[in-house]
Scaffold this motif. Structure first.
Motif, PDB file in Angstrom:
ATOM      1  N   PRO A 129     -11.131  13.040  -7.791  1.00 10.20           N
ATOM      2  CA  PRO A 129      -9.965  12.240  -7.135  1.00 10.20           C
ATOM      3  C   PRO A 129      -9.814  12.388  -5.646  1.00 10.20           C
ATOM      4  O   PRO A 129      -9.833  13.478  -5.228  1.00 10.20           O
ATOM      5  CB  PRO A 129      -8.776  12.296  -7.872  1.00 10.20           C
ATOM      6  N   PRO A 130      -9.727  11.272  -4.771  1.00  8.41           N
ATOM      7  CA  PRO A 130      -9.457  11.634  -3.408  1.00  8.41           C
ATOM      8  C   PRO A 130      -8.145  12.112  -3.298  1.00  8.41           C
ATOM      9  O   PRO A 130      -7.079  12.301  -3.941  1.00  8.41           O
ATOM     10  CB  PRO A 130      -9.482  10.191  -3.086  1.00  8.41           C
ATOM     11  N   ASP A 131      -7.947  12.766  -2.038  1.00  8.74           N
ATOM     12  CA  ASP A 131      -6.722  13.316  -1.707  1.00  8.74           C
ATOM     13  C   ASP A 131      -5.725  12.636  -1.228  1.00  8.74           C
ATOM     14  O   ASP A 131      -4.477  12.771  -1.488  1.00  8.74           O
ATOM     15  CB  ASP A 131      -7.058  14.314  -0.432  1.00  8.74           C
ATOM     16  N   ASP A 132      -5.879  11.279  -0.590  1.00  9.10           N
ATOM     17  CA  ASP A 132      -5.003  10.433  -0.102  1.00  9.10           C
ATOM     18  C   ASP A 132      -4.245  10.042  -1.425  1.00  9.10           C
ATOM     19  O   ASP A 132      -4.888   9.622  -2.245  1.00  9.10           O
ATOM     20  CB  ASP A 132      -5.692   9.405   0.565  1.00  9.10           C
ATOM     21  N   PRO A 133      -2.895  10.008  -1.431  1.00 10.33           N
ATOM     22  CA  PRO A 133      -2.019   9.476  -2.440  1.00 10.33           C
ATOM     23  C   PRO A 133      -2.419   8.100  -2.950  1.00 10.33           C
ATOM     24  O   PRO A 133      -2.443   7.769  -4.204  1.00 10.33           O
ATOM     25  CB  PRO A 133      -0.590   9.753  -2.059  1.00 10.33           C
TER      26      PRO A 133
ATOM     27  N   ASP B 263      -5.075   6.287  -2.476  1.00  8.12           N
ATOM     28  CA  ASP B 263      -6.261   6.053  -2.871  1.00  8.12           C
ATOM     29  C   ASP B 263      -6.578   6.811  -4.269  1.00  8.12           C
ATOM     30  O   ASP B 263      -7.246   6.424  -5.115  1.00  8.12           O
ATOM     31  CB  ASP B 263      -7.611   7.008  -1.926  1.00  8.12           C
ATOM     32  N   ARG B 264      -5.786   7.903  -4.524  1.00  2.57           N
ATOM     33  CA  ARG B 264      -5.666   8.470  -5.622  1.00  2.57           C
ATOM     34  C   ARG B 264      -5.231   7.713  -6.596  1.00  2.57           C
ATOM     35  O   ARG B 264      -5.800   7.479  -7.923  1.00  2.57           O
ATOM     36  CB  ARG B 264      -5.218   9.741  -5.643  1.00  2.57           C
ATOM     37  N   ASP B 265      -4.265   6.818  -6.436  1.00  2.45           N
ATOM     38  CA  ASP B 265      -3.518   6.073  -7.388  1.00  2.45           C
ATOM     39  C   ASP B 265      -4.372   5.005  -7.780  1.00  2.45           C
ATOM     40  O   ASP B 265      -4.691   4.566  -8.750  1.00  2.45           O
ATOM     41  CB  ASP B 265      -2.414   5.397  -6.871  1.00  2.45           C
ATOM     42  N   GLU B 266      -5.393   4.233  -6.860  1.00  3.73           N
ATOM     43  CA  GLU B 266      -6.297   3.415  -6.875  1.00  3.73           C
ATOM     44  C   GLU B 266      -7.687   3.897  -7.854  1.00  3.73           C
ATOM     45  O   GLU B 266      -7.811   3.180  -8.879  1.00  3.73           O
ATOM     46  CB  GLU B 266      -6.861   2.706  -5.713  1.00  3.73           C
ATOM     47  N   TYR B 267      -7.946   5.178  -7.561  1.00  7.76           N
ATOM     48  CA  TYR B 267      -9.113   5.600  -8.245  1.00  7.76           C
ATOM     49  C   TYR B 267      -8.736   5.714  -9.721  1.00  7.76           C
ATOM     50  O   TYR B 267      -9.391   5.691 -10.563  1.00  7.76           O
ATOM     51  CB  TYR B 267      -9.188   7.168  -7.497  1.00  7.76           C
ATOM     52  N   VAL B 268      -7.509   6.345  -9.933  1.00  8.72           N
ATOM     53  CA  VAL B 268      -6.959   6.653 -11.387  1.00  8.72           C
ATOM     54  C   VAL B 268      -6.711   5.504 -12.272  1.00  8.72           C
ATOM     55  O   VAL B 268      -7.003   5.395 -13.331  1.00  8.72           O
ATOM     56  CB  VAL B 268      -5.605   7.356 -11.367  1.00  8.72           C
ATOM     57  N   PHE B 269      -6.398   4.458 -11.325  1.00  8.46           N
ATOM     58  CA  PHE B 269      -6.095   3.102 -11.901  1.00  8.46           C
ATOM     59  C   PHE B 269      -7.556   2.328 -12.599  1.00  8.46           C
ATOM     60  O   PHE B 269      -7.446   1.869 -13.656  1.00  8.46           O
ATOM     61  CB  PHE B 269      -5.306   1.789 -11.168  1.00  8.46           C
ATOM     62  N   VAL B 270      -8.616   2.414 -11.647  1.00  2.00           N
ATOM     63  CA  VAL B 270      -9.873   1.791 -11.934  1.00  2.00           C
ATOM     64  C   VAL B 270     -10.260   2.720 -13.215  1.00  2.00           C
ATOM     65  O   VAL B 270     -10.877   2.058 -14.091  1.00  2.00           O
ATOM     66  CB  VAL B 270     -10.577   1.866 -10.960  1.00  2.00           C
TER      67      VAL B 270
ATOM     68  N   PRO C 261     -15.918   4.365  -3.745  1.00  2.00           N
ATOM     69  CA  PRO C 261     -16.705   3.966  -4.590  1.00  2.00           C
ATOM     70  C   PRO C 261     -16.025   3.116  -5.869  1.00  2.00           C
ATOM     71  O   PRO C 261     -16.429   2.384  -6.651  1.00  2.00           O
ATOM     72  CB  PRO C 261     -17.610   4.886  -5.114  1.00  2.00           C
ATOM     73  N   TRP C 262     -14.689   3.453  -5.973  1.00  2.00           N
ATOM     74  CA  TRP C 262     -14.080   2.988  -6.990  1.00  2.00           C
ATOM     75  C   TRP C 262     -13.456   1.752  -6.922  1.00  2.00           C
ATOM     76  O   TRP C 262     -13.587   0.789  -8.010  1.00  2.00           O
ATOM     77  CB  TRP C 262     -12.565   3.687  -7.537  1.00  2.00           C
ATOM     78  N   GLU C 263     -13.691   0.956  -5.644  1.00  2.00           N
ATOM     79  CA  GLU C 263     -13.403  -0.096  -5.464  1.00  2.00           C
ATOM     80  C   GLU C 263     -14.547  -1.136  -6.089  1.00  2.00           C
ATOM     81  O   GLU C 263     -14.655  -2.370  -6.375  1.00  2.00           O
ATOM     82  CB  GLU C 263     -13.209  -0.699  -3.927  1.00  2.00           C
ATOM     83  N   VAL C 264     -15.743  -0.609  -5.698  1.00  2.00           N
ATOM     84  CA  VAL C 264     -17.164  -1.201  -6.335  1.00  2.00           C
ATOM     85  C   VAL C 264     -17.056  -1.315  -7.855  1.00  2.00           C
ATOM     86  O   VAL C 264     -17.657  -2.289  -8.273  1.00  2.00           O
ATOM     87  CB  VAL C 264     -18.442  -0.681  -5.480  1.00  2.00           C
ATOM     88  N   ALA C 265     -16.522  -0.025  -8.125  1.00  2.00           N
ATOM     89  CA  ALA C 265     -16.589  -0.292  -9.700  1.00  2.00           C
ATOM     90  C   ALA C 265     -15.720  -1.215 -10.236  1.00  2.00           C
ATOM     91  O   ALA C 265     -15.953  -1.770 -11.198  1.00  2.00           O
ATOM     92  CB  ALA C 265     -16.088   1.164 -10.288  1.00  2.00           C
ATOM     93  N   LEU C 266     -14.639  -1.334  -9.765  1.00  2.00           N
ATOM     94  CA  LEU C 266     -13.690  -2.675 -10.091  1.00  2.00           C
ATOM     95  C   LEU C 266     -14.120  -3.983  -9.761  1.00  2.00           C
ATOM     96  O   LEU C 266     -14.183  -4.770 -10.601  1.00  2.00           O
ATOM     97  CB  LEU C 266     -12.385  -2.540  -9.044  1.00  2.00           C
ATOM     98  N   GLU C 267     -15.086  -4.259  -8.620  1.00  4.85           N
ATOM     99  CA  GLU C 267     -15.946  -5.568  -8.376  1.00  4.85           C
ATOM    100  C   GLU C 267     -16.726  -5.534  -9.511  1.00  4.85           C
ATOM    101  O   GLU C 267     -16.964  -6.936 -10.124  1.00  4.85           O
ATOM    102  CB  GLU C 267     -16.460  -5.519  -7.203  1.00  4.85           C
ATOM    103  N   GLU C 268     -17.547  -4.608  -9.839  1.00  8.80           N
ATOM    104  CA  GLU C 268     -18.584  -4.723 -10.997  1.00  8.80           C
ATOM    105  C   GLU C 268     -17.954  -4.862 -12.390  1.00  8.80           C
ATOM    106  O   GLU C 268     -18.256  -5.821 -13.147  1.00  8.80           O
ATOM    107  CB  GLU C 268     -19.523  -3.601 -10.994  1.00  8.80           C
ATOM    108  N   MET C 269     -16.712  -4.375 -12.647  1.00  7.27           N
ATOM    109  CA  MET C 269     -15.919  -4.671 -13.780  1.00  7.27           C
ATOM    110  C   MET C 269     -15.393  -6.142 -14.054  1.00  7.27           C
ATOM    111  O   MET C 269     -15.641  -6.420 -14.860  1.00  7.27           O
ATOM    112  CB  MET C 269     -14.948  -3.689 -14.135  1.00  7.27           C
ATOM    113  N   LYS C 270     -14.772  -6.536 -12.954  1.00  7.78           N
ATOM    114  CA  LYS C 270     -14.458  -8.129 -12.726  1.00  7.78           C
ATOM    115  C   LYS C 270     -15.666  -8.988 -12.951  1.00  7.78           C
ATOM    116  O   LYS C 270     -15.525  -9.900 -13.923  1.00  7.78           O
ATOM    117  CB  LYS C 270     -13.719  -8.192 -11.410  1.00  7.78           C
TER     118      LYS C 270
END
Length: 541
Positions: A217-221, A223-230, A115-124
């Motif tokens: 935050p997701p468990d995968d490192p 994915d977690r970095d992307e989640y935190v970044f967004v 879902p954080w990728e969709v958030a990034l798309e909406e933000m852009k």
């Protein structure tokens, strides 16, 4: 039939009265309708006229407000908030998963893989809309789709009235020879730019949708970095257009005011908090996480001593404790942060006193270096540094206590110290005979030269005293534990050698254990302090 006087916006249909008024074209999209049409109900003509006049005045006021930038922005933001509440009511009811639009479909948010990728798309997409330089991509696609469908079906796409974005002007050129398919008209100006308030509300909607309090935050490192970044990027953008009463810097200001912290210490605290703000941005303090504080700690470990890390975190711990006590934050993120301990023995941590011979050589070097004009220092600053060092040498005061003195604090008998490091630091110190010229010099504005320094007012004295020890003396004193603050411990040792008991020492230094004796400026108690001050000479073994 009785002739009815014509009233503006009053319409009569089959004996019933209505308020009917057209909305100006430029406000129709914002308000979401083209005209007001309100039935007056089962009323007689005079009552209908009264209603029409009331509604007319209300709408005149609304349109006047919409014609101002601030008014338009306010109503636009209110509409967004209303739309947000409607969305939440329809798609976020208790027990229901929140729905989001993704790939032209409405889907439950929990079905989104990332879902954080969709958030990034909406933000852009929102940032492009705010830049107001290009047409929204969905609008261009809709027009192209209408034209394509019209061509396939042999129908007319219609007349398009559009803002003059480059992409839409180019589209009009493409079909200028096909007026039977589509015709284009363009407004004189681009749409009104997005207000900060609307931008903030849209960002907040994205943030609340994809990063609610229950978000984990997701468990995968990766994915977690992307989640935190967004998430952080959204928080910073929100903070950039939010006058938040509880962002980090504002809470620091409230904390300093609440504790009556002096301006010099405030400046120091701001410098320390700037380290945290460099990581998080000046976000609302409730957005700061334990992970952010640990990141700051980890960046400092290995670069500075543990004691310095503790000092940097002192104001940080203070403001989070204050914010928690004031119900600004629900939990204190500092609780989960462990700071390194200084494991050096006390002998390696405290300032060492100067030996009597060293002390005498320092006074001689100070007179030689600062007793007359020297390169790199104005005469006022040079004389002030010299006097401050002399006062420190024969009083046991802290450097900042001397810098803060006012002429009324000093006379030919004593120095009155107020509002120093702690409550117990407020005290009266008899004037040592070696600095009897200090009151006159201070009354002449001798310390004024330090008022132009906005940060560390002691810094100039500390720096020049260090240069004196390490570079200017014939036999330099290079021990790093011997510095400006060593003059205080040197005076303590001299009092002890002179025979002063521990209570007198503490009273002169401003230690809590001294009790009331530290406050006396007259009588036998003051005479006791004065006798020991006069008997104390750091030059004597």
């Amino acid at each position: 039939m009785t002739r009815v006087e014509k009233v503006k916006y009053l319409k009569i249909d089959r004996g019933r009265y209505y308020y009917q008024r057209r909305v100006p074209d430029k406000f129709q999209e914002l308000l979401g309708f083209k005209k007001w049409q309100i039935p007056c109900g089962d009323v007689d003509y005079p009552k209908a006229v009264q209603l029409i006049v009331t509604w007319s005045e209300e709408h005149d006021e609304l349109l006047a407000k919409l014609r101002t930038q601030d008014g338009y922005d306010e109503i636009e933001a209110a509409n967004i908030r209303l739309g947000r509440k409607t969305w939440e009511r329809h798609y976020s009811s208790d027990g229901a998963s929140q729905m989001v639009v993704h790939n032209d479909s409405v889907v439950p948010i929990h079905e989104l893989q990332k879902p954080w990728e969709v958030a990034l798309e909406e933000m852009k997409s929102l940032d492009l809309e705010r830049a107001n330089e290009t047409a929204p991509s969905h609008e261009v696609m809709q027009i192209k789709a209408k034209i394509a469908r019209a061509k396939n079906e042999g129908t007319i796409a219609g007349n398009f009235r559009l803002p003059p974005y480059p992409e839409l002007l180019e589209l009009a050129k493409l079909y200028k020879d096909e007026p039977d398919i589509a015709q284009f008209e363009f407004d004189a100006d681009l749409p009104r730019p997005m207000s900060d308030e609307r931008y903030r509300d849209c960002l907040t909607l994205i943030y609340d949708r994809y990063f609610p309090p229950s978000s984990i935050p997701p468990d995968d490192p990766d994915d977690r970095d992307e989640y935190v970044f967004v998430k952080r990027r959204l928080e910073r953008k929100v903070a950039s257009v939010t006058v938040d009463p509880n962002n980090i810097s504002t809470v620091l200001g409230r904390y300093c005011d609440f504790n009556s912290i002096r301006s010099g210490t405030k400046s120091k605290y701001r410098r320390e908090l700037a380290r945290l703000i460099a990581i998080t941005g000046d976000v609302p303090i409730s957005h700061v996480r334990t992970e952010d504080l640990r990141q700051l700690r980890d960046e400092l470990i290995g670069n500075i001593q543990p004691a310095s890390i503790q000092a940097i975190f002192t104001p940080i711990k203070g403001i989070f404790s204050f914010a928690f006590d004031e119900d600004i934050i629900r939990a204190n993120p500092m609780i989960g942060v462990k700071l390194p301990k200084d494991k050096r023995p006390i002998e390696e941590r405290k300032w060492k006193p100067f030996e009597p011979l060293e002390f005498s050589r320092i006074l001689e070097a100070a007179q030689r270096e600062w007793g007359e004009s020297t390169r790199g220092l104005t005469d006022a600053r040079r004389e002030a540094i010299h006097m401050v060092v002399r006062v420190l040498a024969f009083s046991g005061m802290r450097p900042i206590e001397v810098i803060r003195l006012k002429p009324d604090d000093v006379n030919d008998k004593l120095v009155r110290i107020n509002g120093s490091k702690t409550e117990s630091s407020t005290r009266v110190v008899p004037l040592h005979p070696e600095i009897k010229d200090f009151p006159t010099w201070l009354a002449g504005g001798g310390l004024d030269t330090f008022q132009s320094i906005n940060t560390d007012k002691v810094g100039s004295v500390r720096h020049n005293f260090s240069r004196l020890l390490r570079e200017k003396m014939a036999q330099p004193i290079t021990d790093p534990q011997k510095a400006l603050y060593s003059l205080r411990s040197t005076f303590v040792n001299a009092m002890r050698r002179a025979g002063a008991d521990i209570q007198v020492q503490r009273a002169i230094l401003g230690h809590k254990e001294a009790g009331a004796i530290r406050h006396y400026d007259d009588g036998p108690e003051f005479d006791v302090k004065r006798r020991w001050i006069e008997a104390t000479d750091p030059r004597q073994v």
